[in-house]
Design a protein around this motif. Structure first.
Motif, PDB file in Angstrom:
ATOM      1  N   THR A 260     -50.103 -11.769  22.788  1.00  0.00           N
ATOM      2  CA  THR A 260     -49.657 -13.043  22.217  1.00  0.00           C
ATOM      3  C   THR A 260     -48.632 -12.814  21.110  1.00  0.00           C
ATOM      4  OG1 THR A 260     -51.834 -13.942  22.664  1.00  0.00           O
ATOM      5  CG2 THR A 260     -50.454 -15.180  21.117  1.00  0.00           C
ATOM      6  N   PRO A 261     -47.420 -13.382  21.265  1.00  0.00           N
ATOM      7  CA  PRO A 261     -46.438 -13.278  20.183  1.00  0.00           C
ATOM      8  C   PRO A 261     -46.825 -14.222  19.034  1.00  0.00           C
ATOM      9  CG  PRO A 261     -45.444 -14.056  22.267  1.00  0.00           C
ATOM     10  CD  PRO A 261     -46.912 -14.147  22.416  1.00  0.00           C
ATOM     11  N   VAL A 262     -46.862 -13.689  17.835  1.00  0.00           N
ATOM     12  CA  VAL A 262     -47.128 -14.513  16.649  1.00  0.00           C
ATOM     13  C   VAL A 262     -45.833 -14.522  15.840  1.00  0.00           C
ATOM     14  CG1 VAL A 262     -48.455 -14.712  14.516  1.00  0.00           C
ATOM     15  CG2 VAL A 262     -49.579 -13.983  16.639  1.00  0.00           C
TER      16      VAL A 262
ATOM     17  N   LEU B 134     -47.158 -21.678  23.722  1.00  0.00           N
ATOM     18  CA  LEU B 134     -47.610 -21.247  22.390  1.00  0.00           C
ATOM     19  C   LEU B 134     -47.974 -22.451  21.516  1.00  0.00           C
ATOM     20  CD1 LEU B 134     -45.105 -18.331  21.534  1.00  0.00           C
ATOM     21  CD2 LEU B 134     -47.491 -18.118  22.306  1.00  0.00           C
ATOM     22  N   GLY B 135     -47.548 -23.638  21.966  1.00  0.00           N
ATOM     23  CA  GLY B 135     -47.963 -24.872  21.298  1.00  0.00           C
ATOM     24  C   GLY B 135     -47.207 -25.202  20.024  1.00  0.00           C
ATOM     25  N   HIS B 136     -46.008 -24.658  19.861  1.00  0.00           N
ATOM     26  CA  HIS B 136     -45.245 -24.974  18.655  1.00  0.00           C
ATOM     27  C   HIS B 136     -44.451 -26.260  18.834  1.00  0.00           C
ATOM     28  CE1 HIS B 136     -46.255 -21.356  16.558  1.00  0.00           C
ATOM     29  NE2 HIS B 136     -45.843 -20.596  17.559  1.00  0.00           N
ATOM     30  N   LYS B 137     -44.054 -26.831  17.710  1.00  0.00           N
ATOM     31  CA  LYS B 137     -43.193 -28.012  17.761  1.00  0.00           C
ATOM     32  C   LYS B 137     -42.076 -27.877  16.732  1.00  0.00           C
ATOM     33  CE  LYS B 137     -46.167 -30.457  14.522  1.00  0.00           C
ATOM     34  NZ  LYS B 137     -46.743 -29.197  14.037  1.00  0.00           N
ATOM     35  N   LYS B 138     -41.083 -28.749  16.875  1.00  0.00           N
ATOM     36  CA  LYS B 138     -39.968 -28.741  15.936  1.00  0.00           C
ATOM     37  C   LYS B 138     -40.514 -28.949  14.524  1.00  0.00           C
ATOM     38  CE  LYS B 138     -35.255 -30.459  15.744  1.00  0.00           C
ATOM     39  NZ  LYS B 138     -34.446 -29.296  15.914  1.00  0.00           N
ATOM     40  N   GLY B 139     -40.043 -28.143  13.592  1.00  0.00           N
ATOM     41  CA  GLY B 139     -40.521 -28.236  12.223  1.00  0.00           C
ATOM     42  C   GLY B 139     -41.503 -27.128  11.855  1.00  0.00           C
ATOM     43  N   ASP B 140     -42.006 -26.399  12.856  1.00  0.00           N
ATOM     44  CA  ASP B 140     -42.960 -25.318  12.570  1.00  0.00           C
ATOM     45  C   ASP B 140     -42.310 -24.153  11.821  1.00  0.00           C
ATOM     46  OD1 ASP B 140     -44.930 -26.727  13.737  1.00  0.00           O
ATOM     47  OD2 ASP B 140     -45.270 -25.375  15.441  1.00  0.00           O
TER      48      ASP B 140
ATOM     49  N   ILE C  89     -31.178 -22.060  20.577  1.00  0.00           N
ATOM     50  CA  ILE C  89     -32.560 -22.540  20.750  1.00  0.00           C
ATOM     51  C   ILE C  89     -33.527 -21.415  20.402  1.00  0.00           C
ATOM     52  CG2 ILE C  89     -34.262 -23.508  22.358  1.00  0.00           C
ATOM     53  CD1 ILE C  89     -31.843 -24.501  24.036  1.00  0.00           C
ATOM     54  N   PRO C  90     -34.267 -21.536  19.296  1.00  0.00           N
ATOM     55  CA  PRO C  90     -35.204 -20.456  18.963  1.00  0.00           C
ATOM     56  C   PRO C  90     -36.338 -20.394  19.985  1.00  0.00           C
ATOM     57  CG  PRO C  90     -35.350 -22.258  17.356  1.00  0.00           C
ATOM     58  CD  PRO C  90     -34.259 -22.623  18.317  1.00  0.00           C
ATOM     59  N   PRO C  91     -36.887 -19.187  20.227  1.00  0.00           N
ATOM     60  CA  PRO C  91     -37.905 -19.017  21.269  1.00  0.00           C
ATOM     61  C   PRO C  91     -39.052 -20.042  21.197  1.00  0.00           C
ATOM     62  CG  PRO C  91     -37.247 -16.879  20.431  1.00  0.00           C
ATOM     63  CD  PRO C  91     -36.507 -17.901  19.612  1.00  0.00           C
ATOM     64  N   HIS C  92     -39.484 -20.403  19.986  1.00  0.00           N
ATOM     65  CA  HIS C  92     -40.651 -21.306  19.906  1.00  0.00           C
ATOM     66  C   HIS C  92     -40.335 -22.717  20.401  1.00  0.00           C
ATOM     67  CE1 HIS C  92     -38.778 -22.489  16.048  1.00  0.00           C
ATOM     68  NE2 HIS C  92     -39.514 -23.571  16.088  1.00  0.00           N
ATOM     69  N   LEU C  93     -39.041 -23.062  20.512  1.00  0.00           N
ATOM     70  CA  LEU C  93     -38.672 -24.382  21.030  1.00  0.00           C
ATOM     71  C   LEU C  93     -38.170 -24.308  22.471  1.00  0.00           C
ATOM     72  CD1 LEU C  93     -36.910 -25.918  17.881  1.00  0.00           C
ATOM     73  CD2 LEU C  93     -39.287 -26.196  18.629  1.00  0.00           C
ATOM     74  N   SER C  94     -38.219 -23.105  23.059  1.00  0.00           N
ATOM     75  CA  SER C  94     -37.784 -22.971  24.445  1.00  0.00           C
ATOM     76  C   SER C  94     -38.914 -23.382  25.383  1.00  0.00           C
ATOM     77  CB  SER C  94     -37.381 -21.528  24.730  1.00  0.00           C
ATOM     78  OG  SER C  94     -38.547 -20.721  24.801  1.00  0.00           O
TER      79      SER C  94
END
Ligand SMILES: *Cc1c(COP(=O)(O)O)cnc(C)c1O
Length: 363
Positions: A98-100, A321-327, A310-315
């Protein structure tokens, strides 16, 4: 039009040497994992300052093999910076780990404080990415890894030759992972990569894993992969490696010229940390009105690239991974404001000045 990159220049500068090397391989009758690969591995290890180097097929697989050889997989966490090229994150997740993600610092490497805060009992490793060519804060990050018994892997795809306190990237961690994709400072003429390590056990594992899990032909010890480096790319890489210091020095001159010539209150220039160095894989400026600036520069005949929009967490790939804009506000701010200026072998003084003038005239 000044293009953002000119790979042909990098070929023509050493054309005869590249052509001789290519012909030598074509005429040799030996094409995969041979003498050229072995020589390149020895020469690259010597250049980087690592005991071992194992040539592989590309940078992504170098990362994937690094985590696999370290025994990192499902249920394990690996900390890396949110602001990186997506391949860094894929190298982690391809093994089921898991990438953190954590926020970057002002030099685009992972913020050591954020790394320390992200450590859990499942954390097994930290992956630093020497983004745009600059070495990360390795003094602080190696300390954190040692204190928490974490493995340290370096993504050196953009940092061939850069150092911190006279120690080169690719020698700080358990494994250094390199890509020789054509656009990289040490670029091949196709796909290629390598891992570096000081650990003889890891060196052996990489040699087995890259070739179907066999050390001796038809004696397969594990279910390996086909991540072999070919002779043609290795021979061409040997030529480029013999000129890498010169290639990096030219990039440093272009960067210094941009630093001297660009003067516009709307623009933030890149900085290099004391005792550290950058091999200027990219010269990345920031501007709040980045998209307007990019369009304006194109009108002035200056090509630019956004690394990365586009950063990986918003791809979509990492939606799970369950991230959203603003994380990750710093990462997202960088993604919205970064712009890479032209930077390539053979850039003329006139071209550098034209780029700087165009940037300076943006209002
Ligand atoms: C290019 C790159 C990679 C991937 O390398 P490939 O050889 O294209 O697979 C990984 N990480 C970073 C930071 C890169 O720039």
């Amino acid at each position: 039009m000044i293009q953002a990159n000119r790979l042909d220049n990098g070929f023509f500068k050493y054309q005869k040497e590249f052509e001789d090397a290519a012909l030598r391989v074509l005429r040799s009758g030996y094409y995969v994992l041979g003498k050229e690969v072995e020589s390149f591995e020895n020469e690259f290890a010597a250049y980087i300052g690592s005991k071992y180097c194992v040539g592989v097929d590309n940078g992504l697989n170098a990362l994937k093999l690094a985590f696999r050889a370290l025994g990192i997989g499902p249920g394990d966490e690996v900390i890396t910076q949110a602001s990186t090229y997506i391949a860094s994150v894929m190298g982690i997740s391809m093994n089921g780990a898991t990438p953190v993600l954590v926020e970057p610092d002002e030099y685009y490497g992972p913020d050591p404080k954020a790394v320390e805060k992200a450590i859990t009992e499942r954390t097994k490793a930290v992956l630093v990415v020497h983004l745009y060519g600059q070495c990360c804060k390795m003094d602080e990050i190696t300390k954190i890894c040692r204190a928490h018994s974490l493995k340290l892997v370096e993504d050196c795809a953009q940092s061939h030759g850069s150092d911190f306190d006279n120690k080169r990237t690719g020698t700080f961690g358990d494994v250094g992972c390199f890509s020789f994709y054509p656009t990289k400072n040490l670029g091949a003429f196709g796909d290629a990569g390598a891992v570096t390590t000081d650990d003889p056990e890891l060196d052996k594992k990489f040699r087995v894993l890259r070739n179907y899990g066999s050390e001796k032909r038809y004696h397969n010890m594990v279910v390996g992969e086909n991540s072999r480096l070919d002779e043609l790319q290795a021979a061409l890489l040997r030529v480029r490696l013999s000129h890498l210091d010169e290639i990096n020095a030219e990039r440093a001159e272009i960067a210094a010229a941009y630093g001297r010539l660009i003067d516009n209150p709307l623009i933030t220039l890149p900085t290099v940390r004391e005792k550290g160095s950058s091999v200027w894989h990219q010269y990345v400026i920031r501007c709040d009105r980045r998209d307007e600036l990019k369009e304006y520069l194109a009108e002035q005949g200056v090509g630019t690239i956004i690394h990365y929009p586009i950063p990986p967490h918003l791809s979509q790939a990492y939606a799970y991974l369950g991230h959203k804009k603003g994380d990750f506000p710093i990462t997202e701010k960088y993604a919205d404001t970064v712009l890479s200026l032209p930077m390539f072998t053979g850039m003329t003084k006139e071209e550098i000045e034209k780029v700087a003038e165009a940037v300076n005239s943006f209002r």
